[in-house]
Design a protein around this motif. Structure first.
Motif, short mmCIF file in Angstrom:
data_model
loop_
_atom_site.label_atom_id
_atom_site.label_comp_id
_atom_site.label_asym_id
_atom_site.label_seq_id
_atom_site.Cartn_x
_atom_site.Cartn_y
_atom_site.Cartn_z
N VAL A 100 0.85 -1.19 0.00
CA VAL A 100 0.00 0.00 0.00
C VAL A 100 0.88 1.24 0.00
CG1 VAL A 100 -1.91 -1.13 1.20
CG2 VAL A 100 -0.13 0.04 2.52
N GLY A 101 0.29 2.35 -0.39
CA GLY A 101 1.06 3.60 -0.37
C GLY A 101 0.25 4.75 -0.91
N GLY A 102 0.85 5.92 -0.88
CA GLY A 102 0.18 7.10 -1.39
C GLY A 102 1.14 8.25 -1.57
N ILE A 103 0.78 9.16 -2.48
CA ILE A 103 1.52 10.41 -2.69
C ILE A 103 0.56 11.53 -2.32
CG2 ILE A 103 2.58 11.93 -4.40
CD1 ILE A 103 3.46 9.42 -5.91
N THR A 113 -2.87 12.67 -3.88
CA THR A 113 -2.71 12.78 -5.32
C THR A 113 -2.88 11.41 -5.98
OG1 THR A 113 -1.21 14.65 -5.06
CG2 THR A 113 -1.19 13.55 -7.18
N ALA A 114 -2.36 10.38 -5.30
CA ALA A 114 -2.52 9.00 -5.77
C ALA A 114 -2.41 8.09 -4.56
CB ALA A 114 -1.46 8.65 -6.80
N THR A 115 -3.26 7.06 -4.49
CA THR A 115 -3.18 6.08 -3.40
C THR A 115 -3.44 4.70 -3.95
OG1 THR A 115 -5.53 6.29 -2.82
CG2 THR A 115 -3.97 7.73 -1.66
N ILE A 116 -2.83 3.72 -3.34
CA ILE A 116 -3.08 2.30 -3.60
C ILE A 116 -3.28 1.64 -2.24
CG2 ILE A 116 -2.14 0.14 -4.49
CD1 ILE A 116 -0.60 1.75 -6.56
N PRO A 117 -4.51 1.17 -1.94
CA PRO A 117 -5.71 1.14 -2.80
C PRO A 117 -6.31 2.53 -3.00
CG PRO A 117 -6.27 0.45 -0.59
CD PRO A 117 -4.78 0.59 -0.61
N ALA A 118 -7.27 2.62 -3.94
CA ALA A 118 -7.87 3.92 -4.27
C ALA A 118 -8.57 4.53 -3.07
CB ALA A 118 -8.85 3.75 -5.43
N ASP A 119 -9.17 3.67 -2.21
CA ASP A 119 -9.80 4.15 -0.98
C ASP A 119 -8.85 3.84 0.18
OD1 ASP A 119 -12.83 3.29 0.88
OD2 ASP A 119 -11.35 4.90 1.13
N SER A 150 -4.23 3.66 6.52
CA SER A 150 -4.96 4.63 7.34
C SER A 150 -4.13 5.07 8.53
CB SER A 150 -6.28 4.01 7.81
OG SER A 150 -7.14 3.75 6.73
N THR A 151 -3.45 4.11 9.16
CA THR A 151 -2.59 4.45 10.31
C THR A 151 -1.47 5.39 9.89
OG1 THR A 151 -3.06 2.30 11.31
CG2 THR A 151 -1.12 3.50 12.12
N ALA A 152 -0.87 5.11 8.73
CA ALA A 152 0.22 5.97 8.24
C ALA A 152 -0.28 7.38 7.94
CB ALA A 152 0.85 5.36 6.99
N ILE A 153 -1.50 7.46 7.37
CA ILE A 153 -2.05 8.78 7.03
C ILE A 153 -2.36 9.56 8.31
CG2 ILE A 153 -4.02 9.96 5.99
CD1 ILE A 153 -4.12 7.72 3.92
N ASP A 154 -2.86 8.88 9.32
CA ASP A 154 -3.13 9.55 10.60
C ASP A 154 -1.83 10.09 11.19
OD1 ASP A 154 -5.78 8.97 10.35
OD2 ASP A 154 -5.72 7.18 11.61
N ARG A 155 -0.77 9.31 11.08
CA ARG A 155 0.53 9.75 11.61
C ARG A 155 1.06 10.95 10.81
NH1 ARG A 155 4.89 7.43 14.34
NH2 ARG A 155 6.22 9.17 15.01
N LEU A 156 0.80 10.94 9.51
CA LEU A 156 1.26 12.03 8.65
C LEU A 156 0.70 13.37 9.11
CD1 LEU A 156 2.59 13.14 6.08
CD2 LEU A 156 0.55 12.43 4.80
N ALA A 157 -0.52 13.38 9.58
CA ALA A 157 -1.14 14.63 10.02
C ALA A 157 -0.51 15.17 11.29
CB ALA A 157 -2.64 14.43 10.24
N GLU A 158 0.28 14.34 11.99
CA GLU A 158 0.83 14.73 13.29
C GLU A 158 2.29 15.17 13.22
OE1 GLU A 158 -1.84 11.31 15.61
OE2 GLU A 158 0.36 11.24 15.62
N VAL A 168 4.48 14.51 0.54
CA VAL A 168 5.02 13.35 1.25
C VAL A 168 4.67 12.08 0.48
CG1 VAL A 168 4.88 11.97 3.36
CG2 VAL A 168 4.88 14.46 3.50
N LEU A 169 5.62 11.12 0.47
CA LEU A 169 5.40 9.78 -0.06
C LEU A 169 5.20 8.83 1.10
CD1 LEU A 169 5.56 7.47 -2.24
CD2 LEU A 169 8.04 7.50 -1.85
N VAL A 170 4.13 8.02 1.06
CA VAL A 170 3.83 7.03 2.10
C VAL A 170 3.84 5.65 1.46
CG1 VAL A 170 2.13 6.22 3.77
CG2 VAL A 170 2.39 8.67 3.36
N ILE A 171 4.59 4.70 2.07
CA ILE A 171 4.54 3.32 1.60
C ILE A 171 4.37 2.40 2.80
CG2 ILE A 171 5.91 3.72 -0.48
CD1 ILE A 171 8.31 2.62 0.94
N GLY A 172 3.62 1.32 2.61
CA GLY A 172 3.38 0.36 3.67
C GLY A 172 3.77 -1.03 3.23
N LYS A 173 4.30 -1.84 4.14
CA LYS A 173 4.85 -3.14 3.77
C LYS A 173 4.44 -4.18 4.82
CE LYS A 173 9.36 -5.34 2.77
NZ LYS A 173 8.98 -5.85 1.45
N GLN A 174 3.99 -5.32 4.36
CA GLN A 174 3.70 -6.45 5.22
C GLN A 174 4.93 -7.36 5.23
OE1 GLN A 174 0.93 -6.87 6.90
NE2 GLN A 174 -0.48 -5.39 5.95
#
Length: 628
Positions: A43-46, A57-63, A71-79, A107-113
Motif C-alpha cells: 500500500v502507499g500514497g503520494i 494525489t494517488a493512493t493504492i488502494p484507491a480508498d 490509514s494508520t500511516a495517514i493519521d501519523r502524517l497529520a501529526e 510526502v510519499l507514504v509506503i506500507g509493507k507487510q
C-alpha cells in the motif's frame, strides 16, 4: 544476484517509472506503482501539501480508508512536521510504514507487510524522491498554466472593447480568435479591419502618415499604439488601436485591441484607465530621450520601487546612465534601440539608489514626437532568476561530473571485490577502502550542496552588524580544536570592525580555512587571518585576508570563480569556492584570489558599517558571533 545489485536494479526501475506522463495524477499513479512493486510493498500514497494539510494525489488502494496500515500511516502524517521525515514505524508486528519527504511538494507514504525495507535502500531513495517531487511539481505547474490559460480566455471574452488574436502567415494577417464585442463592431471577418490614420487625428503617434495594416509584417516585432479610423458594421469609427506582439506557437502572433474614442469623454476615460494600468504594473515603465546619458521623461511607481528610490522626484534632472552599473551599457543600448527601433528582453546590469547591483530585463520601442524620438521602456528585475540560474547551472555541472566519476570508481571497486571474495589477500581490503573513500567524498559533496541551497534561501544581504575580529577568533578556535596539527593565527587590530553579515560570512570563512588546512601538503599547515580597512569609491570597506602555506588553488578552479561560470573544459571539483563566491555576492561583497609565496591569498571585501543603527542578536552579541 548479489543484494547490492538487486538494490541498484530496483532503484533504477523505480527511476524509470517517474515522469513522462500527461497529468499530475498519471505521473503520481505510475510512480507510486513503481515504488510499491520494486520495494515489495502493498500500500502507499503520494500526498500534496496544502495550507490545510495533505491531500491525496494517488493512493493504492484507491480508498485509503479501506486499509488499516495505510490509514494508520495517514493519521501519523497529520501529526508530524517535514523536519521529522523520513520516518519509519511498525504499528503491529510484521507491518511497517514509511513517510518520505517530497521536497516542495508533499510526502510519499509506503506500507509493507512482512520484513522491513532495509536502511541502505531507504537512504538510496532520497534522490529518487527528489526526482519524483520535481516531476510532480512540474505537472502541478502545467495544470496551473492550463487553468491560467482558461482564465485568460475568460478575461479575453469579457473585455468590453473589441479584441482579436491574429497571426501572420505567408505575409497575410488573419484572425484566429476574437471576442463578441469585436464581432459586433466589425462583423464576422477573417482579416483585421482595414485601418487608416484619420485626417483630424493630428496628435496620433503613428510614426508614419498612414497604413492599411496595424502591424507592418516587415517589422514583425514592432509594437504599435495609435489612433486609427476603421470601417465598422455601422460605418467609420475612430479607435485607439494597440497592436502587441506575443510569444505564441505561430511565427508571428499579435493581440489587437480597439478602443472606441469617438466621443471625447470616452477617450479621456480610456486613456486614464491605461495610465493607471501602467502606474500599477509590477515592472518599471519609463520614457527617456536617446543618447549616452538621456533624460527621464516619465517613470512609474514600479521603477521607483525596483531601484529603491524615495519617489519619482529622484529621477528629475538625473541622467539615465546613473541607473546603469556601467554607463557604457547605456550608450550601447541607446545606439542599438535607435538602430533597430525595438528591442525585447535585453539583459543589463543596473545599480539601485543604495549602490546594489541588480540584473534587469529591458524591452522598448522608439516613438516619434514633435521634439524628436523618445524611448518607451519596460524594466523587470530578474536578479533572483539570474542568481538561481547560475546556482542551478553550477550545481548541475559539478554534481553531475563528480557523482558520475565517483560512482564509476565505486562500481569498479565493487566488481573487483566480488571477484576476490573467495581469496584471502590484502587487495580485498584496499578495494573496500577505496569504496569507502569515494562514498565519503560523495557525502561531503552532497552536504555542501545543501549548504549552498541554504545560502540562497536566506535572501540577499542582511541588516545584522557583525564584529569581524570576534568572528575570526571564533573560527580560529574551532579549527585549532578540530585540527591540532594546524596553526591558525588571527592578526587583527584591537578596534572592532563591523560589516552587515549573518551566518553566511562564517560559512565562507570556515570553508576557506578548512580548504587551507585539509588540502595542505605541509607537515604543519599554517593559516593567517588578517583584517584591514580600505576605501573604494569614497566608501569604507573591510577586507578579510586568508593566507595559507599550502600548494595553491588549481588554475581551473580559479578561472571558474573569476569568470562566474562553469564550462565543460573548465570546472571545479567541488562546491567550496562557489559557496564562498555566492555567500559574498548575497552579502553585497566580493572575493579576490591571489598567489602567495608559498600558498594562496584570498581577500573577502564587505562594506564597513557602524553599530548604532544596526540590530544585534538580543542578549548573545552579534548573530554570527553566537554561532547561529
Amino acid at each position: 544476484m548479489p543484494e547490492r545489485h538487486q538494490r541498484v536494479q530496483a532503484l533504477y526501475e523505480i527511476a524509470l517509472s517517474i515522469g513522462g506522463k500527461e497529468t499530475l495524477t498519471d505521473t503520481a499513479d505510475a510512480a507510486l506503482a513503481g515504488y510499491l512493486r520494486k520495494l515489495n510493498c502493498s500500500v502507499g500514497g503520494i500526498f500534496r501539501a496544502t495550507a490545510d494539510g495533505y491531500e491525496p494525489t494517488a493512493t493504492i488502494p484507491a480508498d485509503p480508508t479501506s486499509n488499516d496500515l495505510l490509514s494508520t500511516a495517514i493519521d501519523r502524517l497529520a501529526e508530524v512536521s517535514t523536519d521529522e521525515l523520513p520516518l519509519h514505524a511498525e504499528p503491529t508486528a510484521g507491518t511497517h510504514y514509511y513517510l518520505f519527504s517530497l521536497p516542495e511538494f508533499g510526502v510519499l507514504v509506503i506500507g509493507k507487510q512482512g520484513g522491513a525495507v532495509d536502511t541502505a535502500t531507504r537512504s538510496a531513495l532520497t534522490p529518487l524522491n527528489e526526482k519524483l517531487a520535481e516531476a510532480c511539481r512540474n505537472k502541478l505547474v502545467e495544470r496551473q498554466l492550463r487553468e491560467q490559460r482558461n482564465r485568460f480566455e475568460a478575461v479575453f471574452n469579457a473585455i468590453p472593447e473589441p479584441i482579436a488574436n491574429t497571426v501572420v502567415d505567408n505575409g497575410t494577417e488573419r484572425i484566429i480568435a476574437s471576442n463578441s464585442e469585436f464581432d459586433r463592431t466589425f462583423g464576422d471577418i477573417e482579416e483585421p479591419p482595414k485601418t487608416t490614420v484619420a485626417a483630424d487625428l493630428a496628435d496620433a503617434d503613428t510614426g508614419a502618415s498612414g497604413h492599411n495594416r496595424p502591424i507592418n509584417t516587415d517589422e514583425s516585432n514592432r509594437r504599435i499604439t495609435t489612433e486609427t479610423a476603421c470601417e465598422t458594421v455601422g460605418g467609420t469609427g475612430t479607435f485607439l488601436f494597440h497592436g502587441v506582439p506575443v510569444d505564441g506557437e505561430q511565427a508571428a502572433e499579435y493581440i489587437h485591441l480597439y478602443v472606441d474614442i469617438s466621443e471625447q469623454k470616452h477617450r479621456e476615460e480610456t486613456l486614464q484607465r491605461y495610465e493607471r494600468l501602467v502606474e500599477n504594473l509590477p515592472i518599471g515603465v519609463y520614457r527617456t530621450t536617446p543618447g549616452a546619458d538621456g533624460e527621464f521623461k516619465l517613470v512609474n511607481q514600479g521603477l521607483v520601487e525596483i531601484l529603491g528610490a524615495d519617489s519619482k522626484n529622484y529621477f528629475e534632472n538625473r541622467p539615465v546612465s546613473d541607473i546603469y552599473a556601467d554607463a557604457a551599457d547605456r550608450k550601447a543600448f541607446s545606439d542599438r534601440l535607435l538602430e533597430e527601433g525595438t528591442v525585447d528582453n535585453v539583459e543589463l546590469q543596473f545599480e539601485t539608489v543604495d549602490g546594489t547591483q541588480i540584473w534587469g530585463e529591458v524591452s522598448g520601442i522608439v516613438t516619434e514626437t514633435d521634439d524628436g524620438p523618445v524611448f518607451e521602456l519596460a524594466l523587470q528585475d530578474i536578479t533572483t532568476r539570474k542568481e538561481r540560474d547560475q546556482q542551478l547551472d553550477v550545481l548541475n555541472r559539478v554534481l553531475r561530473h563528480n557523482l558520475r566519476n565517483a560512482l564509476n570508481v565505486i562500481d569498479g571497486n565493487a566488481t573487483m571485490l566480488e571477484n576476490e571474495l573467495d581469496e584471502d589477500n590484502d587487495e580485498l581490503k584496499r578495494h573496500v577502502e577505496g569504496i569507502e573513500r569515494r562514498v565519503s567524498n560523495l557525502e561531503e559533496l552532497s552536504e555542501k550542496a545543501v549548504t549552498v541551497r541554504s545560502l540562497f534561501d536566506q535572501g540577499r544581504s542582511t541588516t545584522t552588524a557583525c564584529d569581524v575580529q570576534a568572528l575570526l577568533m571564533r573560527v580560529a578556535r574551532e579549527f585549532e580544536d578540530r585540527h591540532p596539527e594546524a596553526r591558525v593565527v588571527v592578526d587583527a587590530p584591537e578596534e572592532s570592525l563591523y560589516v552587515n553579515a549573518d551566518v553566511r560570512l562564517k560559512m565562507a570563512l570556515s570553508e576557506l580555512v578548512s580548504n587551507a588546512v585539509v588540502h595542505n601538503d605541509r607537515s604543519t599547515p599554517e593559516v593567517k587571518l588578517t583584517t584591514e580597512t580600505v576605501t573604494r569609491d569614497g566608501e569604507q570597506a573591510v577586507e578579510v585576508v586568508i593566507t595559507d602555506n599550502g600548494p595553491g588553488i588549481p588554475e581551473h578552479e580559479r578561472q571558474a570563480i573569476e569568470t562566474g561560470e562553469e564550462t565543460p573544459l573548465q570546472h571545479g571539483t567541488g562546491l567550496g569556492l562557489w559557496l564562498v563566491y555566492w555567500a559574498m555576492s548575497l552579502l553585497g561583497g566580493d572575493i579576490r584570489i591571489d598567489d602567495a609565496d608559498p600558498g594562496t591569498r584570498i581577500t573577502l571585501r564587505l562594506p564597513r558599517v557602524g553599530t548604532d543603527t544596526h540590530p544585534r542578536d538580543g542578549g548573545t552579541g552579534m548573530a554570527i558571533n553566537s554561532g547561529d
